[in-house]
Design a protein around this motif. Structure first.
Motif, short mmCIF file in Angstrom:
data_model
loop_
_atom_site.label_atom_id
_atom_site.label_comp_id
_atom_site.label_asym_id
_atom_site.label_seq_id
_atom_site.Cartn_x
_atom_site.Cartn_y
_atom_site.Cartn_z
N CYS A 118 7.26 -2.47 -0.71
CA CYS A 118 8.07 -1.82 -1.64
C CYS A 118 8.99 -2.37 -2.20
CB CYS A 118 8.68 -0.53 -1.03
SG CYS A 118 7.44 0.70 -0.22
N PHE B 85 7.26 -2.65 5.05
CA PHE B 85 7.78 -1.84 6.28
C PHE B 85 6.93 -1.99 7.47
CE2 PHE B 85 9.93 0.04 2.62
CZ PHE B 85 10.98 0.24 3.13
N GLU B 86 7.27 -2.12 8.48
CA GLU B 86 6.71 -2.22 9.66
C GLU B 86 6.83 -0.95 10.70
OE1 GLU B 86 8.14 -5.94 11.55
OE2 GLU B 86 7.79 -6.80 9.80
N LYS B 87 7.65 -0.31 10.94
CA LYS B 87 7.77 0.60 11.93
C LYS B 87 9.05 1.71 11.49
CE LYS B 87 10.13 -2.23 15.04
NZ LYS B 87 10.35 -3.31 15.79
N PRO B 88 8.90 2.98 12.18
CA PRO B 88 10.26 3.79 11.98
C PRO B 88 11.18 3.16 12.64
CG PRO B 88 8.03 4.99 12.97
CD PRO B 88 7.77 3.52 12.93
N ASP C 76 3.36 -0.44 3.97
CA ASP C 76 3.61 -0.42 2.63
C ASP C 76 4.56 -1.60 2.35
OD1 ASP C 76 2.08 1.87 2.59
OD2 ASP C 76 3.92 3.12 2.31
N CYS D 170 13.05 7.60 4.44
CA CYS D 170 12.25 6.73 3.48
C CYS D 170 10.95 7.18 3.60
CB CYS D 170 12.39 5.27 4.40
SG CYS D 170 11.36 4.19 3.49
N ALA D 171 10.10 7.46 2.40
CA ALA D 171 8.98 8.08 2.36
C ALA D 171 7.74 6.93 2.52
CB ALA D 171 8.77 8.77 0.86
N ALA D 172 8.16 5.67 2.74
CA ALA D 172 7.14 4.73 3.01
C ALA D 172 6.61 4.73 4.30
CB ALA D 172 7.93 3.25 2.82
N ARG D 173 5.40 4.11 4.50
CA ARG D 173 4.77 4.17 5.87
C ARG D 173 4.55 2.62 6.06
NH1 ARG D 173 -0.15 7.81 4.69
NH2 ARG D 173 -0.48 6.06 3.56
N PRO D 174 4.40 2.55 7.66
CA PRO D 174 3.95 1.14 8.07
C PRO D 174 2.85 0.30 7.27
CG PRO D 174 4.30 2.51 9.87
CD PRO D 174 4.24 3.31 8.55
N MET E 11 13.18 3.82 8.17
CA MET E 11 12.03 2.91 8.31
C MET E 11 12.67 1.50 8.50
SD MET E 11 8.83 4.23 8.62
CE MET E 11 7.84 2.67 7.93
#
Ligand code: 5AD
Ligand code: SF4
Length: 439
Positions: A422, A389-392, A420, A414-418, A399
Motif C-alpha cells: 500500500c 504489510f507483514e503482520k498485525p 498487501d 489499518c484495513a490492509a492485510r498481510p 498493522m
C-alpha cells in the motif's frame, strides 16, 4: 507417513542461516518431522550456528549445556549442531559436548535425513564435507505450505575474497552460484505460496554468475528475470562487496521497478592503511566514488554498511578516517562490531588493539551511526512510501510492515492485510519505527 516426530531448530547468525534452517526443516519433514517451538517437546534439537565472532560461537556450547536435563529425561532425544561452528569445529564439538549426536556442515544439509537415521540408530554422525553436488537441488521438494509475504532465497554461497578477519571462506567454502532456472522455479513457487518480496542471499551476492539460458548471467540479469514474475512485488539482495558492484547492477537500481532503493554495502573501515591490511582490495576513495554513482542512478537509495573497529594495528588516525567516511556517506542503517580474532585467519596473529580502546571506538562510532539512521528516518515524515504489510502489530487494529527503504512502519486502524502493498503517508518517526496512515 511414518510416526510424527518433533523438531526444534534454533538459528543463530545471518539471514542465510535462516534460509538454511527452513531447508533443513523441509529435508527432515520428509523423514517424518514437524517443527515445534518448544525444545522440551522435541525428538530432535538442531542448533544452526554462527562462527563469525567469538561470542557467537561460544553461545552454542552454553546452549548445549542447557539441554543436559532434556536428554536425561528423554533418552530418545537427538541433538545436532549445524552451520558454521559445525564446519569449523567438527569433531571438537562432539569431544567437548558428548550429548551431541550429529554434526553437519553448511554444504552437507541434503544428507541430513540419512544422518538422522544413523543418529536414531545410536551412532554418532558427522559430515563436514564440501561435496560437488548441489545441496539445494535435494532440498527444494516438499509439500506446498503457505508462506508469509517475505522470503529469503539463496542464489550464491561462499567467498573467494579472503578478507584477513573473516572465517566465511573457510566455513562456507568457495564461491558457487546456483543456475538461473532453479532460482526462477523456486521464486515462482514462493510467489504461489503468498510471497511478495524476495531477498536474494549470498555472502558475495553481487559476484553472482550463474548459468542462464543465454550463458553466464550476472546478478543484474537475474534480477531482471525475476522482475518478470507476476505477483512478485519487491526484490532485494544482500550482502555485496564494493568490488563486484558492476555497471549493470548500478543501472538496475535506477531502471528496475521491483528492485528496492536499499543497498547493504559493507566497507569495514575508512582508512586505506587498514583496508589494505584487511585485504579488502578497494580504497576509501573507490568506495566513495561508487556511492556517488549509485546515488546518481537512484538518488533516494538508502545505503547500509558494516564496520569493524579495533582491527589489529588500527590507530586513532585510522579510526578518525572511518568516522570521516561515515560522515561523508550518511548511512541510513549500519552494523558495527568490535574485531574478534578468529582462529585460522591471518589477522588473528597480528598485534591486537587494547580492548578498552576498541570499546571506546565502538561506542563513538555507534553514536554517530545512530544519529545518521535517526536523521534519515525522521526525513521520511511527510513522504508517501510503499509499505508491504507483514503482520498485525501489538495494538488492536494495527498493522506493521516495511517501507521500500526497509524502515519498519506501523499503521493504526489499518484495513490492509498481510501481503498487501500500500501507499502510506508517514506522519511521525519514533526510535524504532515510523507511524503512517494509508494514503
Ligand atoms: N570480527 C568482527 N566482525 C567481523 N565481521 C566479520 N568477521 C569479523 C570479525 N572477525 C563482520 C564484518 C562483516 C559482518 C557480517 O561481520 O563487518 O561484514
Ligand atoms: Fe555466521 Fe557468516 Fe556463517 Fe552466516 S556465513 S552463519 S554470519 S559465519
Amino acid at each position: 507417513m511414518a510416526d510424527t516426530k518433533k523438531l526444534f531448530i534454533k538459528t543463530y547468525g545471518c539471514q542465510m542461516n535462516v534460509y538454511d534452517s527452513e531447508r533443513m526443516a523441509e529435508a527432515l519433514g520428509g523423514a517424518g518431522y514437524v517443527e515445534t517451538g518448544r525444545p522440551e517437546d522435541a525428538d530432535m534439537i538442531l542448533l544452526n550456528t554462527c562462527h563469525i565472532r567469538e561470542k557467537a560461537a561460544e553461545k552454542v556450547y552454553s546452549e548445549l549445556g542447557r539441554y543436559k536435563g532434556l536428554k536425561a529425561a528423554n533418552p530418545d532425544l537427538r541433538i545436532g549442531v549445524a552451520g558454521c561452528v559445525a564446519q569449523a569445529e567438527g569433531e571438537e564439538i562432539m569431544r567437548r559436548q558428548p550429548l551431541v549426536d550429529l554434526v553437519v556442515g553448511p554444504q552437507a544439509y541434503h544428507r541430513l535425513p540419512e544422518m538422522e537415521a544413523r543418529a536414531r540408530a545410536g551412532h554418532k554422525a558427522l559430515d563436514t564435507d564440501f561435496p560437488q553436488e548441489d545441496k539445494f537441488e535435494h532440498l527444494t521438494s516438499r509439500p506446498k505450505a503457505a508462506r508469509g509475504p517475505t522470503a529469503f532465497l539463496t542464489v550464491q554461497e561462499g567467498c573467494d575474497k579472503f578478507c584477513a578477519f573473516c572465517v566465511v571462506p573457510y566455513t562456507r567454502g568457495a564461491e558457487v552460484s546456483r543456475p538461473v532456472d532453479r532460482i526462477l522455479t523456486e521464486a515462482r513457487d514462493l510467489v504461489e505460496r503468498g510471497v511478495r518480496e524476495i531477498t536474494l542471499l549470498g555472502q558475495n551476492v553481487n559476484a553472482y554468475h550463474g548459468a542462464g539460458p543465454g550463458g553466464e548471467t550476472s546478478l543484474a540479469g537475474l534480477i531482471w528475470a525475476l522482475n518478470d514474475i507476476d505477483g512478485l512485488d519487491r526484490i532485494r539482495f544482500t550482502t555485496s562487496h564494493p568490488n563486484d558492484m558492476s555497471d549493470d547492477l548500478i543501472a538496475a537500481h535506477g531502471d528496475c521497478d521491483k528492485l528496492m532503493p536499499y543497498l547493504h554495502l559493507p566497507v569495514q573501515s575508512g582508512s586505506d592503511r587498514i583496508l589494505k591490511r584487511m585485504n579488502r582490495a578497494h580504497t576509501r576513495d573507490s568506495y566513495l566514488a561508487l556511492i556517488e554513482r549509485l546515488r546518481a542512478a537512484r538518488p533516494d537509495i538508502l545505503i547500509s554498511g558494516d564496520f569493524i573497529v579495533g582491527f589489529p594495528e588500527e590507530t586513532d588516525a585510522d579510526f578518525a578516517d572511518t568516522l570521516d567516511l561515515i560522515e561523508r556517506v550518511g548511512y541510513g542503517q549500519a552494523f558495527s562490531f568490535k574485531y574478534s580474532p578468529r582462529p585460522g585467519t591471518p589477522a588473528a596473529e597480528r598485534p591486537q588493539v587494547a580492548p578498552d580502546v576498541a570499546d571506546a571506538r565502538l561506542q563513538e562510532l555507534q553514536a554517530l551511526i545512530t544519529r545518521q539512521q535517526r536523521a534519515r528516518q525522521d526525513a521520511m515524515v511527510g513522504q508517501t512510501v510503499g509499505v508491504l504489510f507483514e503482520k498485525p502489530g501489538r495494538l488492536p487494529g494495527q498493522m506493521v510492515g516495511k517501507s521500500d527503504h526497509l524502515h519498519a512502519v506501523h499503521v493504526d486502524d489499518c484495513a490492509a492485510r498481510p501481503g498487501d502493498l500500500c501507499r502510506v503517508r508517514i506522519v511521525s518517526s519514533g526510535p524504532n519505527s515510523l507511524a503512517g496512515v494509508l494514503a
